[in-house]
Design a protein around this motif. Structure first.
Motif, short mmCIF file in Angstrom:
data_model
loop_
_atom_site.label_atom_id
_atom_site.label_comp_id
_atom_site.label_asym_id
_atom_site.label_seq_id
_atom_site.Cartn_x
_atom_site.Cartn_y
_atom_site.Cartn_z
N ARG A 12 0.79 -1.23 0.00
CA ARG A 12 0.00 0.00 0.00
C ARG A 12 0.83 1.28 0.00
O ARG A 12 0.39 2.31 0.50
CB ARG A 12 -1.01 0.01 1.16
N TRP A 24 -12.46 19.76 -1.32
CA TRP A 24 -13.08 18.44 -1.12
C TRP A 24 -12.22 17.28 -1.62
O TRP A 24 -12.66 16.14 -1.60
CB TRP A 24 -14.46 18.42 -1.78
N LEU A 25 -11.01 17.58 -2.06
CA LEU A 25 -10.13 16.48 -2.49
C LEU A 25 -9.90 15.48 -1.36
O LEU A 25 -9.76 14.28 -1.59
CB LEU A 25 -8.76 17.04 -2.95
N LYS A 26 -9.90 15.96 -0.13
CA LYS A 26 -9.68 15.09 1.03
C LYS A 26 -10.78 14.03 1.16
O LYS A 26 -10.58 13.01 1.82
CB LYS A 26 -9.63 15.92 2.31
N LEU A 59 -11.02 9.77 0.21
CA LEU A 59 -10.28 9.44 1.44
C LEU A 59 -9.01 8.64 1.20
O LEU A 59 -7.93 9.01 1.67
CB LEU A 59 -11.18 8.62 2.39
N GLN A 60 -9.16 7.52 0.51
CA GLN A 60 -8.01 6.63 0.35
C GLN A 60 -6.97 7.24 -0.58
O GLN A 60 -5.77 7.12 -0.34
CB GLN A 60 -8.46 5.26 -0.18
N TRP A 75 -6.50 10.42 -1.10
CA TRP A 75 -5.89 11.59 -0.46
C TRP A 75 -4.80 11.18 0.51
O TRP A 75 -3.73 11.77 0.58
CB TRP A 75 -6.98 12.40 0.25
N ARG A 76 -5.07 10.12 1.30
CA ARG A 76 -4.07 9.73 2.30
C ARG A 76 -2.82 9.20 1.64
O ARG A 76 -1.73 9.33 2.17
CB ARG A 76 -4.64 8.68 3.26
N SER A 130 -2.34 14.12 -0.67
CA SER A 130 -1.73 14.97 0.33
C SER A 130 -0.23 15.06 0.12
O SER A 130 0.39 16.04 0.47
CB SER A 130 -2.05 14.44 1.72
N ARG A 132 -20.03 7.10 -1.31
CA ARG A 132 -18.62 6.94 -1.62
C ARG A 132 -18.38 5.46 -1.89
O ARG A 132 -18.99 4.60 -1.26
CB ARG A 132 -17.79 7.40 -0.42
N PHE A 141 -15.07 2.60 -2.81
CA PHE A 141 -13.63 2.35 -2.96
C PHE A 141 -13.45 0.91 -3.38
O PHE A 141 -14.00 0.00 -2.75
CB PHE A 141 -12.94 2.64 -1.62
N ARG A 169 -10.43 -1.98 -4.94
CA ARG A 169 -9.04 -2.20 -5.30
C ARG A 169 -8.88 -3.57 -5.95
O ARG A 169 -9.58 -4.52 -5.62
CB ARG A 169 -8.13 -2.06 -4.09
N SER A 181 -8.02 19.77 3.01
CA SER A 181 -7.33 19.95 1.74
C SER A 181 -7.76 21.26 1.13
O SER A 181 -8.83 21.79 1.45
CB SER A 181 -7.65 18.80 0.79
N ASN A 183 -3.36 19.56 4.00
CA ASN A 183 -2.61 19.28 2.77
C ASN A 183 -1.42 18.36 3.02
O ASN A 183 -0.30 18.63 2.58
CB ASN A 183 -2.17 20.59 2.10
N GLY A 184 -1.68 17.30 3.74
CA GLY A 184 -0.64 16.28 3.91
C GLY A 184 -0.27 16.05 5.36
O GLY A 184 -0.46 16.90 6.21
N MET A 185 0.21 14.84 5.60
CA MET A 185 0.62 14.47 6.95
C MET A 185 2.12 14.59 7.09
O MET A 185 2.86 14.12 6.22
CB MET A 185 0.20 13.02 7.23
#
Lengths: 175, 311
Positions: A55, A77-79, A82-83, A85-86, A90, A141, A143, A145, B41, B197-199
Motif C-alpha cells: 500500500r 473536497w479532495l480530502k 479518502l483513500q 488523499w491519504r 496529500s 462513496r 472504494f 481495489r 485539503s 494538505n498532507g501528513m
C-alpha cells in the motif's frame, strides 16, 4: 460521434502525457459512472491510482475534481477521496496537474496510462494494486481495489456497487 | 525545599480550583479536545473550531475546560457600547481577571514547522469551551492542553474527612492527628492532531514532558480494518505495561461504553484494529512512587482524540 468526442476529450484531459508521442499504453481503464436518479445530483470526485502490495503510493492515473471553482475552491473536497488523499493527494498536492481533470457526468470514460509516475520515471513491472474511488457531494462513496501484474497481458472486469458501475482493466504486455 | 518546587507551587496556586475539581473526578470524567476536522485539503487557508470539554460522556459536552467566560466577554462588549466611565471591566482589575482566565488554560499548538505557540484565546460557554485555530502551513498540527506539573498534599483528618492543600507536606498546614499524608506531583496532557494538505512528522516529535505518543501510525491515518500501532512515552522513555483505554464516541446513546482495553508492551507499544469509523477517545495514565524527597507520588495523565475513516 458526440460520444467519441467526449471520450477523446476525457482521454486528453485525463491523460495528456499518455497520448504524447508514441508512448505505450500500459494500462487502459474503461470506467462507467452510473446515472443516479437523485436530486440534487453532483458529479462525483473520482481517482484511479496505483499502489504497491504494501500500500505504498506509486502513481495516479487520474483524479477528477471540480476545477472550475474560483481560486481552487474545488480542492477543498479532495480530502473526501479518502483513500487516494491519504496515499497520494496529500503528498503530491498541489502537483496533481498532470493527471487531473474536471468532474464527469454519468457515462463511459477511458483512462490511459503510460506506465510512468509523476516524475516521469518508469514504474517497474510486477505486482500492484489498482485503486478506484468515487465520492459524491450529498451522496455516497465507493472504494475498490484490484490486484494486478504490470507488464503482463490481461483483461479484468469489475463491477461497482453504488458510485462506480462497470470497470474494465486492460493490461498490456511490456518488456 | 528546592526553588523548583517553590516555583511550581506558585504556578499551582492559580490552577487550584481546576486541579481540585479534576482530581476529585479522576475516574468518572474525561477531559477531551474535539476538532471540527482532522484532515483538510485545499488552496485557501483553513480554520477549525475546537471543543475543550470535561465530561463523563464521549463526546458529549458537559463542562467547558477553561477559557474566558462568555458572560465576561458579553459584559465587555456591552460596556464598550455604553462607554461608561465607571465600568469595572475596563479597569485594571477587570482586565486582570480576563488575563488570568486566559493564562489558566492554554491551548498549545505545535505547527508543522515545529514552532509552538499558546496565545489562542479560549472562550468558555459553560457546557463547553471553544477555541478557533487558524491553519496556514501544510502538514500536521499538534494541538493540546498541557498542564504544568502541580503539587498537592492530601490527608485524612482525625475525624475521617479528607483534606487537601497545595504544596508539599512539610510546607502546608495539616490538622493535628491527620493520617495518610501524601504529596503528589501531577501533570496532564490532552491533545488532538490536524493535518492540512498532507501528513508530516515534525510536530509529533516528543517534547519530553509528561506522557506523549512516540513512533507509530500517524494519528491522522487511522482507517477501519487496518492495524494501528501506537507507542507511549513518559518523559521521553517507553511506558511499559501501561493501561490504555479507547472509547468510540456516542457513549451517551448506548448502554455499554464498549471500552477497548489495551496494555503497552515492553517497548511501550500497543497495536489494535477498529471496526467502525468515527471519532475516538484514548486515555492512559501513569503513577510512580518516589522513595526520596518531599514528593511521594508522581502521576501523569494523557488523553487524545482521533478520527477513524471508513475503508
Amino acid at each position: 460521434m458526440l460520444k467519441f468526442k467526449i471520450l477523446l476529450g476525457v482521454v486528453m484531459l485525463c491523460n495528456g502525457i499518455a497520448l504524447a508521442g508514441d508512448a505505450q499504453v500500459v494500462i487502459q481503464v474503461e470506467l462507467e459512472l452510473p446515472a443516479l436518479q437523485v436530486d440534487p445530483y453532483f458529479k462525483p470526485y473520482v481517482a484511479v491510482w496505483l499502489e504497491t502490495p504494501k500500500r505504498d503510493y506509486v502513481a495516479t492515473l487520474c483524479v477528477w475534481y471540480n476545477e472550475s471553482k474560483k481560486e481552487g475552491g474545488g480542492t477543498k473536497w479532495l480530502k473526501d477521496i479518502l483513500q487516494w488523499w491519504r496515499k497520494s493527494g496529500s503528498r503530491t498536492f498541489p502537483e496533481i496537474d498532470g493527471t487531473s481533470g474536471a468532474t464527469k457526468r454519468p457515462g463511459n470514460y477511458r483512462i490511459l496510462w503510460d506506465g510512468k509516475d509523476s516524475r516521469g520515471d518508469k514504474v517497474p513491472n510486477g505486482d500492484y494494486f489498482l485503486n478506484f474511488e468515487a465520492v459524491r457531494e450529498d451522496g455516497g462513496r465507493e472504494f475498490k481495489r484490484q490486484a494486478i501484474t504490470l507488464g503482463q497481458q490481461k483483461t479484468i472486469e469489475l463491477s461497482g456497487a453504488s458510485e462506480l458501475k462497470k470497470i474494465s482493466i486492460q493490461l498490456n504486455e511490456r518488456p | 525545599m528546592s526553588l523548583y518546587y517553590r516555583q511550581l507551587i506558585l504556578k499551582t496556586h492559580l490552577c487550584l480550583l481546576l486541579a481540585w475539581w479534576c482530581l476529585g473526578n479522576l475516574y468518572s470524567q474525561s477531559r477531551y479536545l474535539l476538532p471540527t476536522a482532522t484532515i483538510l485539503s485545499g488552496n485557501k487557508n483553513h480554520q477549525i473550531a475546537l471543543d475543550l470539554v470535561v465530561s463523563e460522556h464521549i463526546f458529549h459536552a458537559d463542562r467547558g475546560l477553561g477559557g474566558i467566560p462568555i458572560d465576561d466577554l458579553t459584559r465587555w462588549i456591552h460596556l464598550e457600547k455604553l462607554a461608561l466611565s465607571d465600568n469595572t471591566i475596563f479597569n485594571s482589575e477587570g482586565v486582570e481577571a480576563l488575563r488570568r482566565a486566559m493564562e489558566k488554560t492554554k491551548l498549545t499548538i505545535i505547527s508543522p514547522n515545529g514552532t509552538s505557540y499558546d496565545s489562542t484565546p479560549i472562550v468558555n460557554f459553560g457546557a463547553k469551551s471553544v477555541a478557533k485555530v487558524d491553519l496556514q502551513l501544510s502538514g500536521t498540527y499538534r494541538i493540546g492542553v498541557v498542564s504544568e506539573p502541580s503539587i498537592t498534599t492530601t490527608y485524612v483528618k482525625a475525624d475521617g474527612t479528607r483534606g487537601r492543600a497545595v504544596g508539599v507536606k512539610d510546607e502546608v498546614e495539616i490538622p493535628e492527628g491527620s493520617s495518610n499524608i501524601q504529596t503528589r506531583i501531577s501533570q496532564s496532557r490532552s491533545e488532538t492532531f490536524v493535518s492540512r494538505n498532507g501528513m508530516t512528522l515534525v510536530a509529533l516529535a516528543p517534547t519530553g514532558m509528561g506522557i506523549e505518543l512516540g513512533e507509530g501510525t500517524h494519528p491522522n491515518d487511522f482507517f477501519v480494518g487496518e492495524k494501528i500501532v501506537l507507542s507511549f512515552l513518559y518523559e521521553g522513555r517507553p511506558m511499559v505495561d501501561a493501561d490504555v483505554v479507547i472509547v468510540k464516541d456516542g457513549t451517551k446513546h448506548r448502554n455499554q461504553r464498549n471500552e477497548i482495553k489495551l496494555m503497552t508492551d515492553q517497548h511501550g507499544v500497543v497495536a489494535f484494529q477498529l471496526s467502525e469509523a468515527g471519532f475516538y477517545f484514548l486515555e492512559t495514565r501513569t503513577s510512580v512512587t518516589i522513595q526520596e524527597g518531599p514528593v511521594d507520588i508522581q502521576t501523569a495523565s494523557y488523553s487524545a482524540t482521533f478520527e477513524v475513516w471508513p475503508e
